[in-house]
Scaffold this active site. Structure first.
Site, PDB file in Angstrom:
ATOM      1  N   ALA A  61       2.562  43.570 -35.677  1.00  0.00           N
ATOM      2  CA  ALA A  61       2.038  44.554 -34.729  1.00  0.00           C
ATOM      3  C   ALA A  61       1.913  45.934 -35.366  1.00  0.00           C
ATOM      4  O   ALA A  61       0.954  46.654 -35.102  1.00  0.00           O
ATOM      5  CB  ALA A  61       2.931  44.612 -33.495  1.00  0.00           C
ATOM      6  N   THR A  62       2.866  46.302 -36.212  1.00  0.00           N
ATOM      7  CA  THR A  62       2.789  47.628 -36.833  1.00  0.00           C
ATOM      8  C   THR A  62       1.466  47.801 -37.585  1.00  0.00           C
ATOM      9  O   THR A  62       0.786  48.820 -37.435  1.00  0.00           O
ATOM     10  CB  THR A  62       3.979  47.840 -37.796  1.00  0.00           C
ATOM     11  OG1 THR A  62       5.190  47.718 -37.044  1.00  0.00           O
ATOM     12  CG2 THR A  62       3.938  49.212 -38.458  1.00  0.00           C
TER      13      THR A  62
ATOM     14  N   ASN B  33       9.527  48.127 -24.930  1.00  0.00           N
ATOM     15  CA  ASN B  33      10.483  47.276 -25.634  1.00  0.00           C
ATOM     16  C   ASN B  33      11.930  47.561 -25.273  1.00  0.00           C
ATOM     17  O   ASN B  33      12.777  46.694 -25.359  1.00  0.00           O
ATOM     18  CB  ASN B  33      10.278  47.397 -27.150  1.00  0.00           C
ATOM     19  CG  ASN B  33      10.114  48.818 -27.620  1.00  0.00           C
ATOM     20  OD1 ASN B  33       9.250  49.546 -27.149  1.00  0.00           O
ATOM     21  ND2 ASN B  33      10.965  49.242 -28.527  1.00  0.00           N
TER      22      ASN B  33
ATOM     23  N   CYS C 114      13.836  49.199 -34.507  1.00  0.00           N
ATOM     24  CA  CYS C 114      13.090  49.945 -35.513  1.00  0.00           C
ATOM     25  C   CYS C 114      13.623  51.350 -35.696  1.00  0.00           C
ATOM     26  O   CYS C 114      13.278  52.034 -36.637  1.00  0.00           O
ATOM     27  CB  CYS C 114      11.623  50.005 -35.127  1.00  0.00           C
ATOM     28  SG  CYS C 114      11.025  48.416 -34.588  1.00  0.00           S
TER      29      CYS C 114
ATOM     30  N   SER D 239       2.376  40.539 -31.791  1.00  0.00           N
ATOM     31  CA  SER D 239       3.096  40.044 -32.952  1.00  0.00           C
ATOM     32  C   SER D 239       3.748  38.690 -32.689  1.00  0.00           C
ATOM     33  O   SER D 239       4.284  38.447 -31.607  1.00  0.00           O
ATOM     34  CB  SER D 239       4.180  41.068 -33.303  1.00  0.00           C
ATOM     35  OG  SER D 239       4.803  40.736 -34.502  1.00  0.00           O
TER      36      SER D 239
ATOM     37  N   GLN E 100       5.313  43.399 -26.553  1.00  0.00           N
ATOM     38  CA  GLN E 100       6.388  42.830 -25.731  1.00  0.00           C
ATOM     39  C   GLN E 100       5.844  41.988 -24.574  1.00  0.00           C
ATOM     40  O   GLN E 100       6.614  41.293 -23.906  1.00  0.00           O
ATOM     41  CB  GLN E 100       7.283  43.939 -25.173  1.00  0.00           C
ATOM     42  CG  GLN E 100       8.164  44.606 -26.206  1.00  0.00           C
ATOM     43  CD  GLN E 100       9.230  43.697 -26.794  1.00  0.00           C
ATOM     44  OE1 GLN E 100       9.577  42.655 -26.236  1.00  0.00           O
ATOM     45  NE2 GLN E 100       9.762  44.082 -27.931  1.00  0.00           N
TER      46      GLN E 100
ATOM     47  N   HIS F  77       6.493  37.315 -34.100  1.00  0.00           N
ATOM     48  CA  HIS F  77       7.956  37.157 -34.100  1.00  0.00           C
ATOM     49  C   HIS F  77       8.631  37.633 -32.820  1.00  0.00           C
ATOM     50  O   HIS F  77       9.845  37.469 -32.649  1.00  0.00           O
ATOM     51  CB  HIS F  77       8.590  37.814 -35.337  1.00  0.00           C
ATOM     52  CG  HIS F  77       8.740  39.302 -35.295  1.00  0.00           C
ATOM     53  ND1 HIS F  77       9.931  39.912 -34.967  1.00  0.00           N
ATOM     54  CD2 HIS F  77       7.876  40.306 -35.535  1.00  0.00           C
ATOM     55  CE1 HIS F  77       9.780  41.233 -35.036  1.00  0.00           C
ATOM     56  NE2 HIS F  77       8.528  41.493 -35.368  1.00  0.00           N
TER      57      HIS F  77
HETATM   58  C1  PLP Z   1       8.391  44.948 -32.283  1.00  0.00           C
HETATM   59  C2  PLP Z   1       7.391  45.872 -31.743  1.00  0.00           C
HETATM   60  C3  PLP Z   1       6.416  46.426 -32.584  1.00  0.00           C
HETATM   61  C4  PLP Z   1       6.376  46.159 -34.072  1.00  0.00           C
HETATM   62  O1  PLP Z   1       6.018  44.832 -34.342  1.00  0.00           O
HETATM   63  P1  PLP Z   1       6.116  44.225 -35.818  1.00  0.00           P
HETATM   64  O2  PLP Z   1       5.365  42.941 -35.721  1.00  0.00           O
HETATM   65  O3  PLP Z   1       7.565  44.027 -36.086  1.00  0.00           O
HETATM   66  O4  PLP Z   1       5.473  45.185 -36.738  1.00  0.00           O
HETATM   67  C5  PLP Z   1       5.494  47.275 -32.010  1.00  0.00           C
HETATM   68  N1  PLP Z   1       5.513  47.563 -30.689  1.00  0.00           N
HETATM   69  C6  PLP Z   1       6.422  47.030 -29.858  1.00  0.00           C
HETATM   70  C7  PLP Z   1       6.380  47.358 -28.410  1.00  0.00           C
HETATM   71  C8  PLP Z   1       7.397  46.175 -30.357  1.00  0.00           C
HETATM   72  O5  PLP Z   1       8.317  45.673 -29.529  1.00  0.00           O
END
Ligand code: PLP
Length: 386
Positions: free
Chosen positions: A74-75, A154, A329, A202, A182, A204
């Site tokens: 997601a990043t 999140n 994070c 994302s 999320q 994971h």
């Molecule tokens: C975990 C998360 C991200 C980052 O996702 P990654 O795949 O780990 O880079 C971004 N936004 C939200 C709301 C998240 O929970």
């Protein structure tokens, strides 16, 4: 038998579902081809697997297959969307509207864009973590390029009124980018029905492997046009070059399929467990409160306890419980959660708050154990002992 420490931090990451891993395994060894190799069987086989996964990922959010760009997570998708939009404007539209409670991936990208001359409005939230649609509409100017607002938070699980935000964006002809990391896989999402231009998510966070994610871009919207930042090979419609992470994408596809079919049953189980946990802790611990009592995701609660130092508490419980103070994070930074601060909590209230996020593999027994453990630990702590 419960295996300890009990993992209740599913919002920071989820374990891979074993069914997902099983689907991925052949793509590391037998079916190892590069999906961009057009001249032989191994390449075709990998391409076919990527196509299938793309169909499943697109299906989960009701997008078309050619609207999904696979990324490393997601990043990356967030960076691609915001910087990609910003680079595409050629100086006319220089204003971005986001919110104080967004994830660091959005906020830090906005700060970077400010250093490049963009103006950013950071919307406030009320005590429940909700934005005001009036404030949002008032913030829109002829220079506004995009709204960057998340689907679900999140840290608290609070869900933004996405339909209404999209409607506003549409009415004012500004792009709507949504960080739905999320929300995807947890609640039903239909990007076409809502009218979103760009959306990041994302694997994971939804029982798939780490290091793979996606950016949805609406093919029918002129507002979703982005400039790529990885060049070389024209993969993913020229918007994200580089050989694809085929095993990861296969896992992402399979997990999307599982989430789509199992979401409803899983949510009714999770909401019961969450409510049981929440009600018990609120009853057992005088003065405790829910942070973000609003429309929420089913599996998460953010609770604050008076006179508690969450960091010390979680450390002392680390043999038994894996809970969190907020976003993974930013939890290496000794600052109170920016989300809770934006909701008006004092530093002390924010430092006394804990996020508990349940998931697919959480059992009733684990929830009962957590209630007992947290109750006895918090009640036995006097402020001096912390
Ligand atoms: C975990 C998360 C991200 C980052 O996702 P990654 O795949 O780990 O880079 C971004 N936004 C939200 C709301 C998240 O929970």
């Amino acid at each position: 038998m419960i295996s300890k420490p009990i993992y209740l931090d599913f919002n920071s990451t989820t374990p891979c579902d074993p069914r997902v891993v099983e689907n991925m395994l052949p793509y590391f060894t037998q079916h190892f081809g590069n999906s961009a190799s057009k001249d032989h069987f191994y390449g075709w086989q990998a391409q076919e697997a990527v196509d299938d996964a793309r169909e499943q990922v697109a299906g989960l959010i009701r997008a078309k297959v050619d609207e999904i760009i696979f990324t490393s997570g997601a990043t990356e998708a967030i960076n691609l969307a915001l910087k990609g939009l910003a680079e595409n404007t050629q100086g006319e539209k220089t204003h971005i509207i986001t919110c104080k409670t967004e994830h660091a991936a959005v906020l830090d990208t906005c700060v970077y864009l400010e250093s490049k001359g963009f103006m950013v409005t950071y919307l406030k939230v009320n005590e429940h973590g909700e934005i005001s649609l009036q404030d949002l509409e008032k913030a829109i100017t002829p220079k506004t390029l995009c709204l960057a607002l998340m689907w679900a938070n999140n840290e608290t699980g609070v869900i933004h009124p996405i339909d209404k935000i999209a409607e506003l964006a549409n009415r004012h002809n500004v792009a709507f980018f949504c960080d739905a990391t999320q929300a995807v896989g947890k609640i039903p999402i239909d990007v076409k029905h809502v009218g979103i231009d760009l959306m990041a998510f994302s694997s994971h966070k939804m029982y798939g492997p780490k290091g793979v994610g996606a950016l949805y871009f609406n093919q029918n919207s002129t507002l979703s046009k982005i400039i790529p930042h990885l060049h070389g090979g024209s993969h993913e419609w020229g918007l994200r070059s580089g050989s694809l992470n085929v095993p990861g994408i296969v896992g992402f596809g399979h997990t999307a399929k599982l989430c789509r079919t199992e979401m409803a049953t899983e949510n009714s189980k999770l909401v019961k467990l969450r409510d049981r946990l929440e009600t018990s802790l609120l009853t057992n611990i005088p003065g405790s409160r829910i942070n973000g009592l609003s429309t929420r995701l089913p599996q998460v609660t953010n609770l604050r306890f008076p006179e508690v130092n969450a960091e010390n508490l979680l450390l002392s419980l680390s043999q038994d419980l894996a809970l969190s103070r907020g976003s993974a994070c930013s939890s290496n930074v000794q600052r109170p959660s920016h989300v809770l601060k934006a909701m008006g909590l004092t530093d002390q209230e924010a430092f006394g708050s804990i996020r508990i996020s349940l998931g697919r593999f959480t059992t009733e027994e684990e929830v009962e154990f957590t209630i007992d453990k947290l109750t006895t630990s918090i009640l036995s702590l006097s402020p001096a002992q912390q």
